[in-house]
Design a protein around this motif. Sequence first.
Motif, mmCIF file in Angstrom:
data_model
loop_
_atom_site.group_PDB
_atom_site.id
_atom_site.type_symbol
_atom_site.label_atom_id
_atom_site.label_comp_id
_atom_site.label_asym_id
_atom_site.label_seq_id
_atom_site.Cartn_x
_atom_site.Cartn_y
_atom_site.Cartn_z
ATOM 1 N N GLU A 95 -3.620 -2.166 -8.832
ATOM 2 C CA GLU A 95 -2.653 -1.872 -7.828
ATOM 3 C C GLU A 95 -1.494 -2.983 -8.095
ATOM 4 O O GLU A 95 -1.894 -4.117 -8.295
ATOM 5 N N HIS A 199 -7.506 2.173 -1.080
ATOM 6 C CA HIS A 199 -8.195 2.364 -2.342
ATOM 7 C C HIS A 199 -7.643 1.173 -3.400
ATOM 8 O O HIS A 199 -6.438 0.573 -2.963
ATOM 9 N N ARG A 244 7.050 11.698 -4.551
ATOM 10 C CA ARG A 244 5.876 11.370 -3.852
ATOM 11 C C ARG A 244 6.224 11.085 -2.421
ATOM 12 O O ARG A 244 7.213 10.634 -2.157
ATOM 13 N N HIS A 247 4.173 6.338 0.045
ATOM 14 C CA HIS A 247 3.416 5.330 -0.743
ATOM 15 C C HIS A 247 3.533 4.164 -0.277
ATOM 16 O O HIS A 247 4.726 3.553 -0.446
ATOM 17 N N HIS A 249 1.490 0.058 -0.452
ATOM 18 C CA HIS A 249 0.490 -0.890 -0.827
ATOM 19 C C HIS A 249 0.409 -1.906 0.082
ATOM 20 O O HIS A 249 1.707 -2.417 0.436
ATOM 21 N N HIS A 259 -4.166 0.183 -1.737
ATOM 22 C CA HIS A 259 -3.427 1.255 -1.531
ATOM 23 C C HIS A 259 -3.731 1.729 0.082
ATOM 24 O O HIS A 259 -4.771 2.180 0.460
HETATM 25 ZN ZN ZN Z 1 -0.876 3.556 -4.414
#
Ligand code: ZN
Length: 296
Positions: A95, A199, A244, A247, A249, A259
């Motif tokens: 990530e 995640h 998207r 999003h 992080h 995430h």
């Molecule tokens: Zn992500």
Amino acid sequence: MIENGLKLNFAQVTVSIVDCPDLTQAPYYLASSGLAGDETIVEFGGPPYLLPLVQRDKVYDLHSLVRNVEGFENKEFFVCGAGAGPWPVINQNCEGIINLKADENGPINNFTHYVNVNADGTDYSIHQVEPNETRTALLGNLFLSEGKSGKVLKVSCLKRIGEENFISAMRVACTKHYGDKIVGIGGAFVMKEGKAKQHVMDDFSKIPIHTDEDVNNWLKFFNMPAPLIALGTFVTNEADLDLRLQHFHSFSKHKHGGHYHYDVTPETVEYEGYFSVGKRIVRIDRPVVTHMLGRD
Ligand code: ZN
């Protein structure tokens, strides 16, 4: 309008327009003090470069990627957000938590982090990139600006009483309000109290991933403790750009990151964030063939 959307999901909500505090300071640790100047929402690549199987040629250099955005050819910039990490550094998928201030020659402050799953898949580790490491890969959602101080939207929430997460509560409210009009917002928030389900991507799958169930079996999920600093963007609809919707992080000073999905401690959770509205949306290297996998 954002306030009303948040009040459906949080017991205490404050939304105001304020002068941006110095976001290089705790608890934000951004690479630049503010979010103002030529505010731009950027999306590059997309999940089709990751799934069903990885396309290893999709490695991007953030510095040259920004230089190709009209208006950013040679000025100082600040970029932050959520993307795939610079996997060639560790030869493993990871990530990326992008947090970079640069001038025409490259990074000035580079607080970008990456998080990877450990060998046995039961834990993860977070690392700050080397000062000149500006690679990212596959997909990403970035808030790009000149990094100057200026007016920002400050949002604070305590105690979750609804089903939406901190970001989707704002996004759904904006979508209801603006209808088909597309609005993109980016910035940073800190989850100050509680734990978040997040995640971390496992290494690239050798077996093709074709369903959301496959995706969720491949991703590694963890409940991570506050404080978490999350960077990213959200938009009110996909437009005709295959965007998207949201999003973010997160990284931290205490070795957690990943995430962001949602908090798992609604009673005690506390959020504070600073956001700015994009004046435009720039779509880079959009996949020609797309799918809806891996967008949660
Ligand atoms: Zn992500």
